[in-house]
Enzyme design. Structure first.
Site, PDB file in Angstrom:
ATOM      1  CB  CYS A  80      36.664  39.599  41.186  1.00 55.75           C
ATOM      2  SG  CYS A  80      35.593  38.327  40.533  1.00 55.75           S
ATOM      3  CE  LYS A 133      32.570  39.207  33.660  1.00 52.83           C
ATOM      4  NZ  LYS A 133      33.323  38.431  34.645  1.00 52.83           N
ATOM      5  CD  GLU A 182      37.537  42.845  24.358  1.00 50.33           C
ATOM      6  OE1 GLU A 182      38.322  41.884  24.376  1.00 50.33           O
ATOM      7  OE2 GLU A 182      37.667  43.832  25.111  1.00 50.33           O
ATOM      8  CE  LYS A 219      29.454  36.669  33.476  1.00 46.64           C
ATOM      9  NZ  LYS A 219      30.578  36.612  34.328  1.00 46.64           N
TER      10      LYS A 219
HETATM   11  C1  PBG Z   1      34.208  36.866  37.782  1.00 42.88           C
HETATM   12  C2  PBG Z   1      32.861  36.530  37.292  1.00 42.88           C
HETATM   13  C3  PBG Z   1      31.640  37.199  37.479  1.00 42.88           C
HETATM   14  C4  PBG Z   1      30.664  36.386  36.902  1.00 42.88           C
HETATM   15  C5  PBG Z   1      31.306  35.285  36.373  1.00 42.88           C
HETATM   16  N1  PBG Z   1      32.672  35.398  36.589  1.00 42.88           N
HETATM   17  C6  PBG Z   1      31.315  38.435  38.201  1.00 42.88           C
HETATM   18  C7  PBG Z   1      31.773  39.732  37.763  1.00 42.88           C
HETATM   19  O1  PBG Z   1      32.409  39.916  36.727  1.00 42.88           O
HETATM   20  O2  PBG Z   1      31.515  40.655  38.534  1.00 42.88           O
HETATM   21  C8  PBG Z   1      29.197  36.657  36.903  1.00 42.88           C
HETATM   22  C9  PBG Z   1      28.327  35.457  36.825  1.00 42.88           C
HETATM   23  C10 PBG Z   1      26.910  35.678  37.169  1.00 42.88           C
HETATM   24  O3  PBG Z   1      26.428  36.794  37.420  1.00 42.88           O
HETATM   25  O4  PBG Z   1      26.197  34.666  37.203  1.00 42.88           O
HETATM   26  N2  PBG Z   1      34.808  37.970  37.227  1.00 42.88           N
END
Ligand code: PBG
Length: 325
Positions: free
Chosen positions: A122, A195, A233, A248
């Site tokens: 991303c 996540k 998952e 997360k």
């Molecule tokens: C990448 C990623 C994200 C985060 C960690 N790896 C952002 C998302 O998924 O939009 C978020 C970390 C944070 O908010 O501290 N995909």
């Protein structure tokens, strides 16, 4: 007749007694600091929504990590902000991409520092999605190739652990296979297994310049109301070869952490994400909360819920405190 025989307050009477019976502790070795690395020299761009955090060029990153080593942090996790984004996230898997060079520089300077790399697209795509966009959605299987190539390039640069955060199906298996084929059978995978599609990533997207340009991430990240699905998952990721798993965000998902701790015996990480951090910072800046206590209470709660490892933007402050430094 429990009372007056039992008085719970007896063991709470003084700090030495409380310390003696305390069940949960935080240690610097369990804390991992997320860092953002960008192109250039002497770059230290403050991230306004995350006070005390910066986009750092590699030379500044090296300076920033010296204290991490001195404090004995568990490690750092790197996020790259490339100079150029494109449709195919090509900077994510270039051998001389910004993260790849940062890992080499860090491992060269601090061989004892555990360097984890976030494996995702991303930050590298022009549209901000975590993979190859086909039509209006992210194509799962095509994205696996990019992820596998990124993970191998990180391992080749010397990353100690690779951590896929994209939420594509099958990415752990794809990464494991690619690492093994490239001669990195010893590189562990920390999978962001559960996540969620969370609003609490807001400040991170400013930091990493990775907000999706259209739509959202709900077709790949998990739906917040679901807990059983998180267990599936995690089970799948372990089957595919994950050495460690992650939940997360952290504090809004303590139930998920506890369920995961009770069911799975692999090391469990929790990510106290940007929004969790920034809320505490903002409340403290307004004088509404004591920042230090809010930090320690939130981290201790995450640990108590079952996390072995915590990724947190408070890693240094918390480590200093536990060391009495
Ligand atoms: C990448 C990623 C994200 C985060 C960690 N790896 C952002 C998302 O998924 O939009 C978020 C970390 C944070 O908010 O501290 N995909």
């Amino acid at each position: 007749m429990p009372f007056p025989v039992h008085r719970m307050r007896r063991l709470r009477a003084t700090e030495p007694l409380r310390r003696l019976v305390r069940e949960t502790a935080l240690e610097p070795a369990d804390l991992v600091l997320p860092l953002f690395v960008t192109e250039g020299r002497s770059v230290r761009n403050p991230i306004s929504s995350m006070p005390g955090n910066f986009q750092l060029s590699i030379d500044e990153l090296l300076k920033e990590c010296s204290e991490c080593v001195d404090l004995g942090l568990g490690g750092v996790i790197l996020f790259g902000i490339p100079a150029h984004k494109d449709e195919s996230a090509s900077e994510a898997y270039r051998e001389d991409g910004v993260v790849q060079r940062a890992v080499r520089a860090l491992k060269d300077r601090y061989p004892q520092l555990v360097v984890i790399t976030d494996v995702c697209n991303c930050e590298y795509t022009s549209h901000g999605h975590c993979g190859k966009v086909v039509g209006n959605d992210v194509d799962n299987d095509a994205t696996l190739e990019w992820l596998a190539a990124s993970a191998v390039s990180h391992a080749r640069s010397g990353a100690d652990i690779v951590a896929p955060s994209d939420m594509m199906d099958g990415r752990v298996a794809a990464i494991r296979r690619a690492l093994d084929n490239a001669g990195f059978s010893r590189t562990p995978i920390l999978s962001y297994a559960a996540k969620y599609a969370s609003v609490f990533y807001g400040p991170f997207r400013e930091a990493a310049e990775s907000a999706p340009q259209f739509g959202d991430r709900r077709s790949y990240q998990m739906d917040p109301p679901n807990a059983r699905e998180a267990m599936r998952e995690i089970a799948l990721d372990i089957e595919e070869g994950a050495d460690m798993i992650m939940v997360k965000p952290a504090m809004p998902y303590l139930d998920i952490l506890r369920m995961a701790r009770d069911r799975f015996d692999v090391p469990l990480a929790a990510y106290q994400v940007s929004g969790e951090f920034s809320m505490i910072k903002a409340a403290a800046a307004n004088g509404w909360l004591d920042e230090t206590r809010a930090m320690m209470e939130s981290l201790t709660a995450i640990r108590r819920a079952g996390a072995d490892v915590i990724l947190t933007y408070f890693a240094r402050e918390a480590a200093r405190l536990t060391l009495g430094a």
